[in-house]
Write a protein that holds these residues in place. Sequence first.
Motif: not given
Ligand SMILES: *Cc1c(COP(=O)(O)O)cnc(C)c1O
Length: 381
Positions: A176-181, A71-74, A199-204
């Motif tokens: 860049t933490d692009a999880v929200q983008a 996920g994004g955290t890792e 990037l993270s699966g559960h945000k998209l």
């Molecule tokens: C949700 C989020 C994370 C964490 O992602 P996970 O997949 O839940 O670990 C990191 N950065 C941003 C900006 C997020 O919105």
Amino acid sequence: MNKIYYFDNNATTQMDKRVLEAMEPYFIDKFENPSSIYKSAQQCRGAVETAREQVAKLLNADPSEIIFTSGGTESNNAVIKSVAFSFKDKGKHIITTQIEHHAVLNPCKYLELQGFDVTYLPVDKYGIIDIADLKKSIRKDTILITIMYANNEIGTIEPIEEIGKITQEYEIYFHTDAVQAVGKIPVNVKKLGINFLSLSGHKLYGPKGIGALYIKEGTRFLPLIQGGHQEKHKRAGTENVPGIVGLGKACEIAQNEMQEERTKIEYLCQKLANGLKDKIPDIKFNGHPEKRLYNTLNVSIPGINSQDALIMLDEKGFCASSGSACSAGIPEPSHVLKALNIPEKLISGTLRFSLGKFNTEEEIDLFLEIFPKIVKKLKSS
Ligand SMILES: *Cc1c(COP(=O)(O)O)cnc(C)c1O
């Protein structure tokens, strides 16, 4: 179960049914370990590689530049610790911002305890960093600049392309933490000059517990998770095949439908904003008016407490979040809103609404009927 109206898509998203369909065969029928040599396992290997291509395509990356994580955290932890440990002889200075997600801030704080030096750049009242500030903070021993693409609380989009130019000029790794983008707006790693992207699966609309990390070809990287030889020695552990397949599918859907979804969500969010302005004249909108994710509204309402508002909204089936993170049951004012210099009194009356592709106009209409009444009640109590 009562129907819920989900206005909290920056916290997580409901999975797209097509993602579940894509994943389904990989739990029972195709359960083999992708590293095994028999034919049936090769199907699983193939599925993982197809997903890698789907993720890469969405970012305009090469599939060899993508690794899967939990996920994004890792992904964030892997980059920050990897660069710190592999460059500690060159330098011990990291630059980030005050408004990062805790999945960046806390690894940075951990590194400070290990003797690293971290600069947390301030932001303007809209949540945007100052490029001149960034340049000034660069030192000879700076080894990493990590700045989020778009902020999860206020939606503000940072000047990533400009930052990329600077990091390339100074030859400093850029993450860049692009999880929200990713999935909401086009993200092109080639154009942006970045070394790492999370990037993270559960945000998209994909599954939870799966994410990816883009590592630009030629970038030095030490694995965070060590063990087997999976992911070209960059991330050990038997692959989460169903999760990976789901993430790939979610990226493919985003690639094909992003524009269409954007038009719809933007319309709904604009309608929500206009309605709120209309019915709650003293409401304040946080974040940048334009350089902002089109799905995110962060508002402060004088004279209310957001926790109370959330409880009353919840009673009506509406899910949203506040301007504070609850740690141990005590709401702590959000570090993001504090960085914007919003007075604590207003922070305690701050709410975040984040829309997604499953929201409807009827939900917005219903909300605009109910919420102003809740606000009125709270103000008079
Ligand atoms: C949700 C989020 C994370 C964490 O992602 P996970 O997949 O839940 O670990 C990191 N950065 C941003 C900006 C997020 O919105």
